[in-house]
Design an enzyme around this catalytic site. Sequence first.
Site, PDB file in Angstrom:
ATOM      1  N   ARG A 105     -49.401  18.191 -19.821  1.00 39.15           N
ATOM      2  CA  ARG A 105     -49.307  19.356 -18.952  1.00 39.15           C
ATOM      3  C   ARG A 105     -48.039  20.168 -19.263  1.00 39.15           C
ATOM      4  O   ARG A 105     -48.055  21.379 -19.236  1.00 39.15           O
ATOM      5  CB  ARG A 105     -49.280  18.897 -17.492  1.00 39.15           C
ATOM      6  CG  ARG A 105     -49.116  20.028 -16.535  1.00 39.15           C
ATOM      7  CD  ARG A 105     -49.204  19.570 -15.086  1.00 39.15           C
ATOM      8  NE  ARG A 105     -49.060  20.723 -14.219  1.00 39.15           N
ATOM      9  CZ  ARG A 105     -47.897  21.260 -13.876  1.00 39.15           C
ATOM     10  NH1 ARG A 105     -46.771  20.737 -14.317  1.00 39.15           N
ATOM     11  NH2 ARG A 105     -47.831  22.315 -13.085  1.00 39.15           N
TER      12      ARG A 105
ATOM     13  N   CYS B 276     -20.416 -10.678 -20.797  1.00 41.99           N
ATOM     14  CA  CYS B 276     -21.523 -11.395 -20.159  1.00 41.99           C
ATOM     15  C   CYS B 276     -20.993 -12.102 -18.911  1.00 41.99           C
ATOM     16  O   CYS B 276     -19.976 -12.806 -18.988  1.00 41.99           O
ATOM     17  CB  CYS B 276     -22.117 -12.408 -21.126  1.00 41.99           C
ATOM     18  SG  CYS B 276     -23.284 -13.516 -20.336  1.00 41.99           S
TER      19      CYS B 276
ATOM     20  N   CYS C 275     -26.443 -10.011 -24.106  1.00 41.88           N
ATOM     21  CA  CYS C 275     -25.410 -10.989 -24.406  1.00 41.88           C
ATOM     22  C   CYS C 275     -25.804 -11.567 -25.762  1.00 41.88           C
ATOM     23  O   CYS C 275     -26.894 -12.115 -25.907  1.00 41.88           O
ATOM     24  CB  CYS C 275     -25.397 -12.089 -23.345  1.00 41.88           C
ATOM     25  SG  CYS C 275     -24.450 -13.516 -23.897  1.00 41.88           S
TER      26      CYS C 275
ATOM     27  N   GLU D 272     -61.707  14.436  -3.796  1.00 43.66           N
ATOM     28  CA  GLU D 272     -61.561  13.480  -4.905  1.00 43.66           C
ATOM     29  C   GLU D 272     -60.292  12.665  -4.697  1.00 43.66           C
ATOM     30  O   GLU D 272     -59.351  13.149  -4.093  1.00 43.66           O
ATOM     31  CB  GLU D 272     -61.378  14.231  -6.245  1.00 43.66           C
ATOM     32  CG  GLU D 272     -62.482  15.177  -6.558  1.00 43.66           C
ATOM     33  CD  GLU D 272     -62.129  16.115  -7.718  1.00 43.66           C
ATOM     34  OE1 GLU D 272     -60.989  16.061  -8.227  1.00 43.66           O
ATOM     35  OE2 GLU D 272     -63.012  16.888  -8.091  1.00 43.66           O
TER      36      GLU D 272
ATOM     37  N   ASP E 299     -52.791   8.919  -9.856  1.00 47.61           N
ATOM     38  CA  ASP E 299     -51.358   8.972 -10.121  1.00 47.61           C
ATOM     39  C   ASP E 299     -51.082   8.595 -11.572  1.00 47.61           C
ATOM     40  O   ASP E 299     -50.758   7.460 -11.886  1.00 47.61           O
ATOM     41  CB  ASP E 299     -50.649   7.999  -9.167  1.00 47.61           C
ATOM     42  CG  ASP E 299     -49.189   8.340  -9.013  1.00 47.61           C
ATOM     43  OD1 ASP E 299     -48.775   9.389  -9.531  1.00 47.61           O
ATOM     44  OD2 ASP E 299     -48.472   7.554  -8.382  1.00 47.61           O
TER      45      ASP E 299
ATOM     46  N   CYS F  76     -21.147 -16.164 -19.767  1.00 46.97           N
ATOM     47  CA  CYS F  76     -20.340 -16.845 -20.789  1.00 46.97           C
ATOM     48  C   CYS F  76     -19.122 -16.036 -21.239  1.00 46.97           C
ATOM     49  O   CYS F  76     -18.301 -16.534 -22.000  1.00 46.97           O
ATOM     50  CB  CYS F  76     -21.200 -17.193 -22.005  1.00 46.97           C
ATOM     51  SG  CYS F  76     -21.674 -15.747 -22.966  1.00 46.97           S
TER      52      CYS F  76
ATOM     53  N   GLU G  86     -56.745  13.307 -15.692  1.00 46.38           N
ATOM     54  CA  GLU G  86     -55.544  12.488 -15.513  1.00 46.38           C
ATOM     55  C   GLU G  86     -55.685  11.196 -16.318  1.00 46.38           C
ATOM     56  O   GLU G  86     -56.641  10.446 -16.122  1.00 46.38           O
ATOM     57  CB  GLU G  86     -55.423  12.166 -14.009  1.00 46.38           C
ATOM     58  CG  GLU G  86     -54.056  11.724 -13.586  1.00 46.38           C
ATOM     59  CD  GLU G  86     -53.080  12.873 -13.321  1.00 46.38           C
ATOM     60  OE1 GLU G  86     -53.403  14.051 -13.599  1.00 46.38           O
ATOM     61  OE2 GLU G  86     -51.968  12.572 -12.861  1.00 46.38           O
TER      62      GLU G  86
ATOM     63  N   CYS H  52     -25.171 -18.957 -24.867  1.00 48.46           N
ATOM     64  CA  CYS H  52     -24.834 -18.596 -23.482  1.00 48.46           C
ATOM     65  C   CYS H  52     -25.647 -19.482 -22.539  1.00 48.46           C
ATOM     66  O   CYS H  52     -26.863 -19.587 -22.668  1.00 48.46           O
ATOM     67  CB  CYS H  52     -25.156 -17.129 -23.232  1.00 48.46           C
ATOM     68  SG  CYS H  52     -25.002 -16.655 -21.507  1.00 48.46           S
TER      69      CYS H  52
ATOM     70  N   LYS I  65     -51.512  13.945   0.855  1.00 44.78           N
ATOM     71  CA  LYS I  65     -50.765  12.800   0.332  1.00 44.78           C
ATOM     72  C   LYS I  65     -50.834  11.625   1.301  1.00 44.78           C
ATOM     73  O   LYS I  65     -50.635  11.796   2.498  1.00 44.78           O
ATOM     74  CB  LYS I  65     -49.300  13.188   0.122  1.00 44.78           C
ATOM     75  CG  LYS I  65     -49.108  14.267  -0.927  1.00 44.78           C
ATOM     76  CD  LYS I  65     -49.155  13.697  -2.312  1.00 44.78           C
ATOM     77  CE  LYS I  65     -47.757  13.611  -2.857  1.00 44.78           C
ATOM     78  NZ  LYS I  65     -47.721  13.181  -4.238  1.00 44.78           N
TER      79      LYS I  65
ATOM     80  N   LYS J 196     -56.698  11.487  -5.717  1.00 42.04           N
ATOM     81  CA  LYS J 196     -55.665  12.062  -6.571  1.00 42.04           C
ATOM     82  C   LYS J 196     -55.080  10.927  -7.406  1.00 42.04           C
ATOM     83  O   LYS J 196     -54.400  10.044  -6.888  1.00 42.04           O
ATOM     84  CB  LYS J 196     -54.580  12.714  -5.724  1.00 42.04           C
ATOM     85  CG  LYS J 196     -53.563  13.474  -6.530  1.00 42.04           C
ATOM     86  CD  LYS J 196     -52.733  14.369  -5.615  1.00 42.04           C
ATOM     87  CE  LYS J 196     -51.787  15.241  -6.404  1.00 42.04           C
ATOM     88  NZ  LYS J 196     -50.746  14.484  -7.083  1.00 42.04           N
TER      89      LYS J 196
ATOM     90  N   TYR K  34     -61.337  16.066 -14.116  1.00 39.14           N
ATOM     91  CA  TYR K  34     -61.666  16.650 -12.812  1.00 39.14           C
ATOM     92  C   TYR K  34     -61.877  18.153 -12.802  1.00 39.14           C
ATOM     93  O   TYR K  34     -62.139  18.715 -11.757  1.00 39.14           O
ATOM     94  CB  TYR K  34     -60.631  16.257 -11.770  1.00 39.14           C
ATOM     95  CG  TYR K  34     -59.191  16.378 -12.244  1.00 39.14           C
ATOM     96  CD1 TYR K  34     -58.615  17.611 -12.480  1.00 39.14           C
ATOM     97  CD2 TYR K  34     -58.433  15.236 -12.448  1.00 39.14           C
ATOM     98  CE1 TYR K  34     -57.311  17.715 -12.913  1.00 39.14           C
ATOM     99  CE2 TYR K  34     -57.120  15.326 -12.877  1.00 39.14           C
ATOM    100  CZ  TYR K  34     -56.566  16.569 -13.112  1.00 39.14           C
ATOM    101  OH  TYR K  34     -55.282  16.675 -13.545  1.00 39.14           O
TER     102      TYR K  34
HETATM  103  S1  IVH Z   1     -56.852  19.392  -9.655  1.00 40.02           S
HETATM  104  C1  IVH Z   1     -55.778  23.650 -10.081  1.00 40.02           C
HETATM  105  N1  IVH Z   1     -57.708  16.960  -9.181  1.00 40.02           N
HETATM  106  O1  IVH Z   1     -52.211  16.154  -9.669  1.00 40.02           O
HETATM  107  C2  IVH Z   1     -56.171  22.240  -9.934  1.00 40.02           C
HETATM  108  N2  IVH Z   1     -55.482  17.227  -9.958  1.00 40.02           N
HETATM  109  O2  IVH Z   1     -50.163  18.107  -8.339  1.00 40.02           O
HETATM  110  C3  IVH Z   1     -55.089  21.324 -10.260  1.00 40.02           C
HETATM  111  N3  IVH Z   1     -54.254  15.134 -10.269  1.00 40.02           N
HETATM  112  O3  IVH Z   1     -51.345  18.366 -12.226  1.00 40.02           O
HETATM  113  C4  IVH Z   1     -55.438  19.959 -10.519  1.00 40.02           C
HETATM  114  N4  IVH Z   1     -55.899  13.793  -9.661  1.00 40.02           N
HETATM  115  O4  IVH Z   1     -52.177  16.057 -12.927  1.00 40.02           O
HETATM  116  C5  IVH Z   1     -56.671  17.711  -9.584  1.00 40.02           C
HETATM  117  N5  IVH Z   1     -58.608  14.868  -8.754  1.00 40.02           N
HETATM  118  C6  IVH Z   1     -57.587  15.618  -9.151  1.00 40.02           C
HETATM  119  C7  IVH Z   1     -56.344  15.061  -9.549  1.00 40.02           C
HETATM  120  C8  IVH Z   1     -55.308  15.910  -9.939  1.00 40.02           C
HETATM  121  C9  IVH Z   1     -54.655  13.866 -10.094  1.00 40.02           C
HETATM  122  C10 IVH Z   1     -52.910  15.555 -10.726  1.00 40.02           C
HETATM  123  C11 IVH Z   1     -52.917  16.579 -11.839  1.00 40.02           C
HETATM  124  C12 IVH Z   1     -52.201  17.766 -11.304  1.00 40.02           C
HETATM  125  C13 IVH Z   1     -51.426  17.207 -10.163  1.00 40.02           C
HETATM  126  C14 IVH Z   1     -51.263  18.289  -9.126  1.00 40.02           C
END
Ligand code: IVH
Length: 661
Positions: free
Chosen positions: A135, A404, A422, A112, A116, A407, A171, A427, A310, A114, A223
């Site tokens: 969280r 400032c 300011c 999936e 942000d 001015c 998320e 100004c 990552k 991830k 998720y």
């Molecule tokens: S799974 C035990 N799936 O990333 C499973 N997390 O560093 C834990 N996050 O705290 C989470 N996309 O806030 C999972 N597709 C995804 C995600 C995801 C973003 C975030 C989530 C988690 C953090 C983990």
Amino acid sequence: MNKNMAKKEILRLREKINLHNYKYYVENNPVISDFEFDILLKKLEKLETEHPDLVTSDSPTQRVGGKPLDGFKTVKHKTQMLSLGNTYNFDELREFDERVKKHVGDAEYVVEPKIDGAGVALLYENGILVRGATRGDGIQGDDITLNLKTIHSIPLRLQGDKLRNVEVRGEVYMSISGFKKYNKEQEKNGEAVFANTRNASAGSLRQLDSRVVAGRPLDIFVYCTSYPDKEFDTHDETIQVLRKSGFRVNPLTKKVKNIEKAVKYCQKLEKLRDSLDYEIDGSVIKVNSIAQQHELGSTTKNPRWAISYKFAAKQSTTRLNDIDIQVGRTGAITPVAILEPVKVGGVIVSRATLHNFDEIHRKDLRIGDWVLVERSGDVIPQVVKSISEKRTGSEKQKSIPTKCPVCGSDIVHPEGEVAIRCPNKQCPARLKWRLKYFASRDAMDIDNLGGQTIDKFIDAGLVDNVADLYFLKKEDILSLEGFKEKSAQNLIDAIEKSKQQDLSRLIYSLGIRHVGKYAAQIIAMKYNSIGELSKASAEDLEEIDGLGDKTAEAVGTFFATEENIELMKRLRDIGVKTKEIKKEGLPLSGKKFVFTGGLTSLSRPEASDLIKKQGGLVVSSVGKDIDYVVAGEKPGSKYKKAKKLGINIIDEEKFRKIVQK
Ligand code: IVH
């Protein structure tokens, strides 16, 4: 209607509204018009007002809460919210697969994106959303139920009966387009901006007033579940059930047979990264079988059945050569990092915003430091942190200015604001901004009056405020460097011409805090003249449909200020149009238009003026309440959205016919 009948009708309406809400916000595929949707909601609101005892927390009328909270309650999660271990290359990912295989044999995976944003947990009891939490530290978080309810893609009641009692995790994020739009608007109003979409989502969820959250473009991808009544055999199945129960799950979620296929898919996601309207910082690889997940278990922090890969960061390191100070239109003072030019994700960066002095302090940035610079989602570059290991001792701290830089006035720090300002309205730095804003295309649209000319006017002491522009003589302009007879005359003519701009442009061009183009239009619809408007109290203004309280207050304050009263008088006396008698029942009264794509026979400002003259409104984004979307050449995403929402899309020819009627 007796109570029993009312109850039945309420249930019927809620079911219908929930279904259409789902079609709109989760599937992006509405099947009824906004108008029909609003009628359903209005009917429900009416019945619930007549029978307040029948209002329940899962009613679609309960998405926007009432009064702000004093603080958040701390709540304990059903099971710990673990975080993920990270890998940074595919060999590390293969090692993860080896560990999995050693414990449970061959494994299938689900990959999936991830997201942000900010992780949240949604608790459902008997199919009803009873609590939503951040969280926090993984064990306990803040109860942000009211804020989460404002996100329309979070079901207040689950569909079907596959899930009844369950904690769903996901998320919350802000889309990149929503983020840019929000920041642009904030910047224009001299308010604090968010550094990135992650801060924007986390920061929004921390708001105590859910009505503020409702105005932020937040969304969610879920998720996983924790603590479900019934466990499913695979993660893939869980995702399908979540989807069927009314949640938004990420469409790029994919089941793969083995780790090599997972690697391939991670590469594909990384390629897709820049084309998405939400930030992803990696992918998550999860063992698909729930039985295998249980067997693998977890450490104190991370599951052993999932890991993240990552993506390469769009980051580079460079030298912080200096910290510059800018004074904005509203007087807000912003520090700017002057960097040794460096390539970040393919773009040379030499300046980065530092937002405010709190941020410099928090990140402990010093002039001469090596710093980590990041660009995310083609947003303005950010300084992430200093690399303190590289310090030599010669780095210098930047002290917060007390005066400032332009001015010399004593700087103020208004309570409750991060920005320092300011306070001197005269100004030169602020004046320059104000005049540039006043003359800009969307405001009084004064041709040939650009930034450099304005700088020259102010430096020569020719103008102190916007009204002074109208008192300029050709000789004044000729006395400046770079002007000849013809260019001076052109400028005088352009200034003269701008006196006839319509009222909404004049209101917008005054640069009143919170008053954008749309607010200016709806204010100008209600008041026929600046004179009338200046007599209106904040309460009168609050009555304007669509105008926020903050805006109403800012307008009230602006027109109550002595120097602004004087300014309005001078504008009126010199012949700037401050009055506009509106005929009742104009042909386009209250009709809302959005433009997308380029027009060929007239400019956008010209087209906007035609609409406004006939009582219509020009709005910048497509929503349910738009009457016409005018699609020119190469229309963009607004076109697609309008199509999805079933809004009347017209071409330039049809548009001309409508406005020329
Ligand atoms: S799974 C035990 N799936 O990333 C499973 N997390 O560093 C834990 N996050 O705290 C989470 N996309 O806030 C999972 N597709 C995804 C995600 C995801 C973003 C975030 C989530 C988690 C953090 C983990």
